[in-house]
Design a protein around this motif. Sequence first.
Motif, PDB file in Angstrom:
ATOM      1  N   PHE A 110       5.572  30.457  32.188  1.00 37.89           N
ATOM      2  CA  PHE A 110       5.066  31.549  33.010  1.00 37.89           C
ATOM      3  C   PHE A 110       6.223  32.674  33.068  1.00 37.89           C
ATOM      4  CE2 PHE A 110       3.113  27.703  34.543  1.00 37.89           C
ATOM      5  CZ  PHE A 110       1.782  27.936  34.186  1.00 37.89           C
ATOM      6  N   MET A 166       4.853  28.444  38.804  1.00 39.75           N
ATOM      7  CA  MET A 166       4.411  29.682  38.833  1.00 39.75           C
ATOM      8  C   MET A 166       5.003  30.497  39.634  1.00 39.75           C
ATOM      9  SD  MET A 166       0.095  29.851  38.517  1.00 39.75           S
ATOM     10  CE  MET A 166      -0.559  28.890  36.954  1.00 39.75           C
ATOM     11  N   ALA A 169       8.701  30.734  38.229  1.00 36.49           N
ATOM     12  CA  ALA A 169       8.645  31.913  37.160  1.00 36.49           C
ATOM     13  C   ALA A 169       8.675  33.283  38.154  1.00 36.49           C
ATOM     14  CB  ALA A 169       7.528  31.670  36.355  1.00 36.49           C
TER      15      ALA A 169
END
Length: 306
Positions: A110, A166, A169
Amino acid sequence: MDLRQPLDSRAYLLMLLLCTIWSLQQITLKATAADFSPTLQLALRSGIAALLVWGMMRWRGEQLTVRDGIWKPGIAVGVLFAFEFLLIGKGLQYTSAGHMIVLLYSAPIFAALGLHWKLPSERLAPLQWLGILLAFAGIAVAFLGHGSATSVDMLIGDLLAVGAAMLWAATTVVVRTTRLATLPATQVLFYQLAAAFVLLLPGAWLIGHTTFHMEVPALWAALAFQALAVSFFSYLVWFWLLRFYLASRLGVLSFLSPLLGVVLGAWLLDEPIERHFMIGAAMVLVGIVLVSGHAWLQQALQQRRA
């Protein structure tokens, strides 16, 4: 000129130590969850580690940089960091430590997509796109194995793990694309740890993660491990390694963590190793190596041709 050097025996040993610590953090949270709520444990470890980092900064005569609005992305990465660990703490209530660490380490995929969009210098090569497709296919394979009603809780936990990846990231993208990239690692780490402490404490209360049986000595040992070994020592050693060694090769070695997490989870917590999940995890890890280790792989191919 980049003065970073290839990995030597010291780097290999330190990376093995760091990967072991990073894999054990999820196992420790899972093993002590009944007596010490994971989210509360993460909040307290962040507060302790923030004090330690602050003390190190003071000892070095380093002031926290807040000028010219640089505190705004600092707060942003702190909030992302806090919510990442909120999802980890909640996710471990449903899924295994092995699942959590493997899916959490999909974060570089991600991050690579975010950096491809934000930074021209981070455009993805064809081989990296192949790695991203392979990693997403691996995540799909890992989830497709959740077929029975008894696995619904694990599916929820796995989804929370991907959500945490996520957020990890997103933290990387914010650090790389703002003036935080110019700050010393200690300051970025302090922003993250301080915000995590401030936000995770009420977060633990809101989701009912407030159990802490203080009379159990093992829980204090777990908290000391999380604060000293994970949040303070391992992060600072990692940043130190990045200063002196090639980041692409360190990044590839860091993916020993999910492998160790699965093995140690099965050994220490008797967690089952499902066939479908291992196939998916292998696809994810190969995909991540193609993305994160692209520069190293390209250099190795060029040397082989030469």
